[in-house]
Design a protein around this motif. Structure first.
Motif, mmCIF file in Angstrom:
data_model
loop_
_atom_site.group_PDB
_atom_site.id
_atom_site.type_symbol
_atom_site.label_atom_id
_atom_site.label_comp_id
_atom_site.label_asym_id
_atom_site.label_seq_id
_atom_site.Cartn_x
_atom_site.Cartn_y
_atom_site.Cartn_z
ATOM 1 N N ASN A 335 0.828 -1.220 0.000
ATOM 2 C CA ASN A 335 0.000 0.000 0.000
ATOM 3 C C ASN A 335 0.857 1.262 0.000
ATOM 4 O OD1 ASN A 335 0.909 -0.016 2.628
ATOM 5 N ND2 ASN A 335 -1.114 0.204 3.582
ATOM 6 N N GLN A 338 1.972 1.744 -3.577
ATOM 7 C CA GLN A 338 0.852 2.276 -4.345
ATOM 8 C C GLN A 338 0.675 3.766 -4.084
ATOM 9 O OE1 GLN A 338 -0.930 0.944 -6.653
ATOM 10 N NE2 GLN A 338 -2.556 2.467 -6.893
ATOM 11 N N THR A 342 1.108 6.819 -6.957
ATOM 12 C CA THR A 342 -0.058 7.601 -7.376
ATOM 13 C C THR A 342 -0.035 9.055 -6.901
ATOM 14 O OG1 THR A 342 -1.283 6.775 -5.443
ATOM 15 C CG2 THR A 342 -1.542 5.574 -7.528
#
Length: 442
Positions: A335, A338, A342
């Motif tokens: 996570n 990620q 992003t």
């Protein structure tokens, strides 16, 4: 490939531009040389960037290329020791003679005396060996935050390698926090200047003189005498300092306030995040300085344009700071990766460094989670320019405090501000040290 093997290959590489059947090329190959024969200048450009320092032979006797195109290519690759092959009658052509004198270490006329040519090439190979001993990092540089396999980063690395070989002023442009100083250091480390000093000066702190901080007698031109003078945010220079810089770029001389003349010739690398055309039109940057600086230039891409290279850089920074602070952190969780991929990173490399460093120091787990990075939510991602600048300023304060072990006065001297201004900045960003530190002699 081991270092010794790399050296052998490096010393035994030759690039031939143009020409047809070359009998002596086979003799070189049999002697252990790695020979490249290029009939296309674009292919030669790529090859020379990949090869680095080597020997180059330009065959002008068959008129395969325009002399102007060859001169342009050769001039861009000063890390190559060039020889020319010409016809006797070409020596009566002024432009050919000028090319040989300007760019080549020797020349041969047709028919080429093979034994003499091979002897000359062997001698130049020996010269390259000596250069390698004197400048062991020529053409090579550490990662310096420039990790990447995407086209945009490969292009940047090619530019860095090319500019390292050309001992001329360089202008680096890019958004705040993109790592312009890291790029300047990479150019420095891969150049013949690497045995000198890399002197970084923040132009916004330059006042009435070019004196080095903590020294009234030594100016920054003297300090960087045989190395590189890096002028960060060069467009912040006052007009009179801009005129002095132009004068120094013109004749390599600078007169200090005490009247003494400095004739040091460090290589200049300048950087700015401002658009130069706008500054010139507004009168904030002199046209003379603009034309002097904007000859060799490159632009450092922001993190949002680096694709998968962003995660590669993040992993490298995590490893660096985990070792530096002797922490048990091993990796980013899925996570966290990620979130890094992003997020828009308006503060670029400076923001990435700050957030990873903070997460490494504060995390007691083996993995860094997304929450440890304290990234703004996507809904809040449209930050104002003011907030971006404040984030960069805060990151810079944290860095300089760390460099000076929390000593306020030392940190203020490094930034070129007064102690009172330093406290104002620390208050602004909630960075005032605990009471026990305030009692120390800083």
């Amino acid at each position: 490939m081991g270092m010794d093997a790399r050296k052998d290959i490096w010393h035994g590489e030759l690039v031939l531009l143009g020409g047809h059947t070359i009998p002596w090329l086979n003799a070189l190959k049999q002697a252990g040389w790695i020979c490249h024969h290029c009939h296309d200048l674009r292919a030669a450009e790529t090859l020379l960037l990949e090869t680095g320092p080597c020997l180059g032979v330009v065959d002008l006797s068959h008129d395969d290329f325009s002399l102007q195109a060859i001169a342009s290519l050769v001039n861009r690759h000063k890390q190559v020791r060039w020889l020319a092959l010409v016809r006797d009658e070409q020596l009566s052509i002024e432009s050919v003679c000028q090319f040989i004198v300007s760019f080549c270490i020797d020349y041969f006329t047709s028919p080429i005396p093979e034994s003499q040519l091979l002897k000359t090439l062997g001698h130049q190979r020996g010269m390259l060996t000596l250069e390698r001993k004197v400048w062991p990092k020529l053409g090579h540089f550490g990662q310096q935050g420039l990790q990447g396999n995407t086209p945009v980063m490969k292009k940047l690395l090619q530019h860095v390698k090319r500019l390292a070989a050309a001992d001329m002023p360089v202008l680096i442009q890019g958004e705040i926090g993109t790592g312009k100083e890291m790029v300047a250091e990479a150019i420095f480390q891969a150049s013949t200047r690497a045995k000198g000093r890399f002197v970084a000066v923040n132009c916004s702190s330059i006042g009435r003189s070019w004196a080095m901080k903590g020294s009234e007698s030594e100016c920054c031109f003297e300090a960087a005498r045989d190395g590189v003078l890096f002028l960060n945010e060069v467009t912040s220079l006052p007009q009179d300092r801009q005129q002095e810089l132009v004068q120094w770029l013109q004749d390599g001389r600078f007169t200090k306030e005490n009247g003494s003349e400095v004739s040091a010739e460090p290589r200049l690398i300048a950087a700015t995040h401002y658009p130069l055309d706008t500054l010139v039109s507004e009168g904030r940057l002199s046209k003379a300085l603009y034309y002097r600086l904007n000859v060799l230039s490159l632009t450092v891409p922001p993190l949002r344009e680096r694709g998968d290279d962003l995660l590669m850089l993040a992993d490298a920074l995590l490893l660096k700071y985990a070792r530096q602070y002797n922490c048990g952190v091993k990796a980013f969780s899925d996570n966290a990766r990620q979130a890094i991929a992003t997020y828009n990173w308006p503060g670029n490399v400076q923001e990435l460094v700050g957030r990873i460093k903070r997460a490494v120091l504060l995390t007691e787990q083996k993995n860094i989670e997304a929450d440890h990075l304290e990234l703004p939510r996507q809904a809040d991602d449209k930050q104002s320019l003011k907030k971006i600048r404040e984030e960069s300023e805060r990151s810079a304060l944290l860095s300089v405090l760390e460099n000076n072990r929390g000593q306020i006065s030392a940190a203020a001297r490094e930034l070129g501000v007064s102690r009172a201004t330093m406290y104002r900045l620390l208050n602004k960003h909630d960075l005032i040290p605990p009471p026990r530190d305030l009692g120390q002699n800083s």
